[in-house]
Scaffold this motif. Structure first.
Motif, PDB file in Angstrom:
ATOM      1  N   SER A 170      38.172  30.208  84.866  1.00 24.70           N
ATOM      2  CA  SER A 170      39.506  30.240  84.278  1.00 24.70           C
ATOM      3  C   SER A 170      39.955  28.835  83.885  1.00 24.70           C
ATOM      4  CB  SER A 170      40.521  30.842  85.256  1.00 24.70           C
ATOM      5  OG  SER A 170      40.275  32.216  85.450  1.00 24.70           O
ATOM      6  N   THR A 198      47.277  36.596  82.877  1.00 22.02           N
ATOM      7  CA  THR A 198      45.883  36.399  82.515  1.00 22.02           C
ATOM      8  C   THR A 198      45.716  36.538  81.010  1.00 22.02           C
ATOM      9  OG1 THR A 198      45.135  37.278  84.640  1.00 22.02           O
ATOM     10  CG2 THR A 198      43.520  37.192  82.861  1.00 22.02           C
ATOM     11  N   GLN A 245      41.028  33.412  80.916  1.00 24.61           N
ATOM     12  CA  GLN A 245      39.726  33.797  81.445  1.00 24.61           C
ATOM     13  C   GLN A 245      38.686  33.739  80.347  1.00 24.61           C
ATOM     14  OE1 GLN A 245      40.074  37.644  83.545  1.00 24.61           O
ATOM     15  NE2 GLN A 245      38.960  36.657  85.187  1.00 24.61           N
TER      16      GLN A 245
END
Length: 286
Positions: free
Chosen positions: A97, A126, A220
């Protein structure tokens, strides 16, 4: 409030370099970047350009590991390292990440504002990225490439998790006091699965909240789809069994439900999760 960004690494060197690049773009950077190497000499011997004069890089490691990587134990070592250095806010982030330039600042200001029963586990939004181009990711433009299904929240909206058993996140944060009050990470989880779900369950069980922080985004990197091998299946079985032993129920998370639905692992009424005989060989044949 002194902050520490804590990660582990097991040969994810390109990923770690991108993470450092993401940190460097922030107007507010962590006081400490804590990197725990899992039998990774390139990291522990300082052979990667991951330091900066804008923050302090703290490197430690676990000298030997089995195939089921002791990720939770490594993260707890990172916590100890960060607390010894004086960190007050602990931000956990997976090695794959990349922190948004506002992540550290948003976590810090939201934590200081409070407003939720403690202990609190704060987690990032995310942003899932497509595959990188030939030159890698443009770290300053990651927000432009986030995939639609990432479902970032609009400004001012706040989401609170009701059940810890369904929680999983590549990036989350806790204050020093709240981490201790919740009992900290259970270090028996392996291979990067289950420790976040367990910690969220502990937080809610202690009367606290699990809260999504708008504007704190962890990007991500794209991960190619792979068939689960023997190590992956064994790790999932170990972690699911451990969670059931600790909390009396199964974790309601994707990494487990997909394996159960594919008949690769089986959940038994006695609280044990076992790998189905021949599952790994079946997946390899496919």
């Amino acid at each position: 409030m002194k902050t520490a960004l804590i990660t582990t690494v097991r040969r994810e060197h390109d990923e770690l370099l991108d993470q450092v690049g993401g940190i460097s773009l922030g107007a507010v950077v962590p006081d400490f970047h804590v990197v725990i190497a899992l039998a990774d000499r390139a990291v522990t011997q300082g052979r990667l350009p991951i330091t900066s004069d804008r923050w302090e890089t703290l490197i430690d490691g676990l000298p030997t590991v089995k195939q089921q990587l002791p990720t939770a134990r490594a993260l707890h070592l990172g916590v100890t390292t960060a607390l010894d250095a004086g960190a007050e806010l602990l931000i956990f982030i997976e090695p794959t990440s990349i922190p948004d330039q506002h992540l550290v600042a948003r976590f810090a200001e939201r934590v200081q504002r409070g407003g939720h029963p403690r202990p609190v586990l704060w987690y990032a939004e995310t942003g899932r990225l497509p595959p990188a181009g030939p030159g890698g990711y443009e770290l300053a433009r990651l927000s432009e490439h986030v995939r639609g299904q990432s479902q970032l929240l609009p400004p001012g909206v706040e989401e609170v998790y009701a059940q810890g058993a369904a929680f999983t996140s590549p990036c989350f944060a806790m204050t020093r006091e709240d981490y201790v009050a919740a009992g900290g990470l259970c270090t028996d989880y392996v291979s990067g699965l289950g420790h976040d779900t367990d910690l969220a369950t502990a937080v809610i069980g202690a009367g606290g909240d699990v809260v999504r922080v708008t504007g704190a985004t962890a990007y991500q990197r794209h991960q190619p789809t792979t068939m689960p091998d023997k190590v992956t299946l064994a790790s999932a079985a170990t972690n699911a069994t451990l969670y059931h032993q600790r909390w009396g129920r199964w974790p309601d998370v994707r990494w487990l439900t997909e394996l159960v639905d594919a008949n690769l692992v089986r959940l038994h009424e006695d609280g044990t999760c076992v790998v189905v005989s021949g599952a790994a060989e079946l997946m390899a044949a496919r």
